[in-house]
Design an enzyme around this catalytic site. Structure first.
Site, PDB file in Angstrom:
ATOM      1  N   GLY A  34       0.822  -1.214   0.000  1.00  0.00           N
ATOM      2  CA  GLY A  34       0.000   0.000   0.000  1.00  0.00           C
ATOM      3  C   GLY A  34       0.851   1.257   0.000  1.00  0.00           C
ATOM      4  N   ILE A  50      -0.786  -6.520  10.784  1.00  0.00           N
ATOM      5  CA  ILE A  50      -1.832  -7.294  11.488  1.00  0.00           C
ATOM      6  C   ILE A  50      -1.269  -8.549  12.147  1.00  0.00           C
ATOM      7  CG2 ILE A  50      -3.848  -6.462  10.200  1.00  0.00           C
ATOM      8  CD1 ILE A  50      -3.629  -9.158   8.558  1.00  0.00           C
ATOM      9  N   TYR A 140      -2.183 -18.960  -2.029  1.00  0.00           N
ATOM     10  CA  TYR A 140      -3.039 -17.791  -1.782  1.00  0.00           C
ATOM     11  C   TYR A 140      -4.504 -18.211  -1.676  1.00  0.00           C
ATOM     12  CZ  TYR A 140      -5.728 -13.588  -3.092  1.00  0.00           C
ATOM     13  OH  TYR A 140      -6.648 -12.577  -3.153  1.00  0.00           O
ATOM     14  N   GLY A 272       0.531 -21.538 -14.225  1.00  0.00           N
ATOM     15  CA  GLY A 272      -0.272 -21.231 -13.029  1.00  0.00           C
ATOM     16  C   GLY A 272      -1.480 -20.364 -13.308  1.00  0.00           C
TER      17      GLY A 272
END
Ligand code: NAD
Length: 312
Positions: A34, A50, A140, A272
């Protein structure tokens, strides 16, 4: 509202809309991908990871949010393949820290999950509905599917109110054009600089490329605000258009919007990459109305990238 990942692409729009709707917004983001430039005016920002449970918890308990829009994530499929442990640390363990805080403060928890990766390969002519089986093919997708399971378990065993938003391929202003994903942003940046763009093959060199369901960021924001208001409690919903667009079709649409000829090269299939991913938006449409048409979303996005390229 506490917005995790609010210095990133999607959640910065969520934070902005929540502020415009008159809510207090606390943004937590470790700035790994970010950027502070994305933060909306009026957001209280804390550069916190986090994964740092105690720091995050103290901050959140002090703010006492009505809702947490949880977007902070290791969001790259390619990185998850290279570093599955890091992916799980952020997307599973970090997310559990967020869930614990939601339970402790009684906040609604809105989770940015992935329909694009979770359903795996979607056959031609089919749109994956919320009841379709999860077929995660990358770390993921596994970590996102895993946290969905935690949320459902917490929902069964406690009064945690959660909403799972399974985004298709989200595009819009502020998307990062530097990664390997985010093809709208990548193409626009290159087209505006008159650089060549590449259509990677779905099967064979020179075909129309992979098929994706491109959904405008405004629709993701609308879903977050509806969830915030309690309209989507304990629901899992696709945020999508149900329309498949090939990479070549996307390239042609964008080239016509930047209004100068594009140099389009053909690339080999990228290992992928799913050949086709299209999600069924019926549930979303019945609650939130129609998604933004691709032409309208691409026009708004092109305008933003044009202004950005002129000012940089
Ligand atoms: N963009 C899409 O098409 C798409 C599709 C499906 C799901 N999602 C999900 O939506 C969310 C937002 O995606 P995006 O495209 O805006 O990506 P993004 O990379 O722009 O946003 C993610 C944000 O999380 C922050 N972050 C990463 N690790 C963190 C940590 N440990 N602690 C605190 N902050 C951290 C990053 O700095 C970044 O600002 C992610 O959860 C992603 O998995 C995105």
């Amino acid at each position: 509202m506490l917005v995790t990942g609010g210095a990133g692409f999607i959640a910065s729009h969520v934070a902005e809309a929540a502020i415009e709707a008159g809510h207090d917004v606390l943004v937590v983001d470790d700035l790994s991908t970010g950027r502070t430039e994305n933060l909306p005016t009026g957001a209280d920002f804390h550069p916190v990871d986090i994964r740092h449970r105690d720091v995050f918890r103290e901050l959140a308990l002090h703010f006492r949010p009505d809702a947490i829009s949880h977007h902070a994530a290791q969001a790259s499929v390619a990185i998850s393949v290279r570093e599955p442990g890091y992916d799980a640390e952020v997307n599973v363990l970090g997310s559990l820290n967020v869930a614990e805080v939601a339970r402790e403060t009684g906040s609604r928890l809105i989770f940015a999950s992935t329909g694009g990766a979770l359903y795996g390969e979607v056959a031609d002519g089919v749109a994956a509905g919320e009841e379709s089986p999860a077929r995660p093919l990358s770390p993921y997708a596994c970590s996102k599917a895993s946290f969905e399971l935690y949320l459902k378990a917490f929902g069964e065993t406690s009064d945690l109110n959660y909403t799972i938003l399974r985004y298709a391929n989200v595009y819009g202003p502020r998307q990062d054009p530097h990664g390997e994903a985010g093809v709208v942003a990548i193409f626009l940046r290159r087209l505006l600089r008159r650089e060549p763009i590449q259509v990677n093959a779905r099967d064979r060199l020179g075909d129309d490329g992979c098929v994706r369901d491109y959904v405008f960021v405004r629709d993701a924001v609308r879903a977050n605000l509806a969830a915030f208001e309690g309209a989507l409690d304990r629901r899992t919903i696709n945020i999508a258009t149900g329309i498949g667009t090939s990479t070549r079709m996307l390239a042609e649409n964008l080239a016509s919007l930047v209004s100068h000829p594009a140099i389009v090269r053909d690339g080999e299939h990228r290992a992928g990459d799913l050949g086709r991913s299209v999600l069924d938006p019926t549930v979303m449409t019945s609650i939130l109305g129609d998604p933004t048409p691709l032409a309208e979303g691409l026009e708004t996005t092109t305008e933003w990238f044009r202004l950005e390229s002129e000012s940089s």
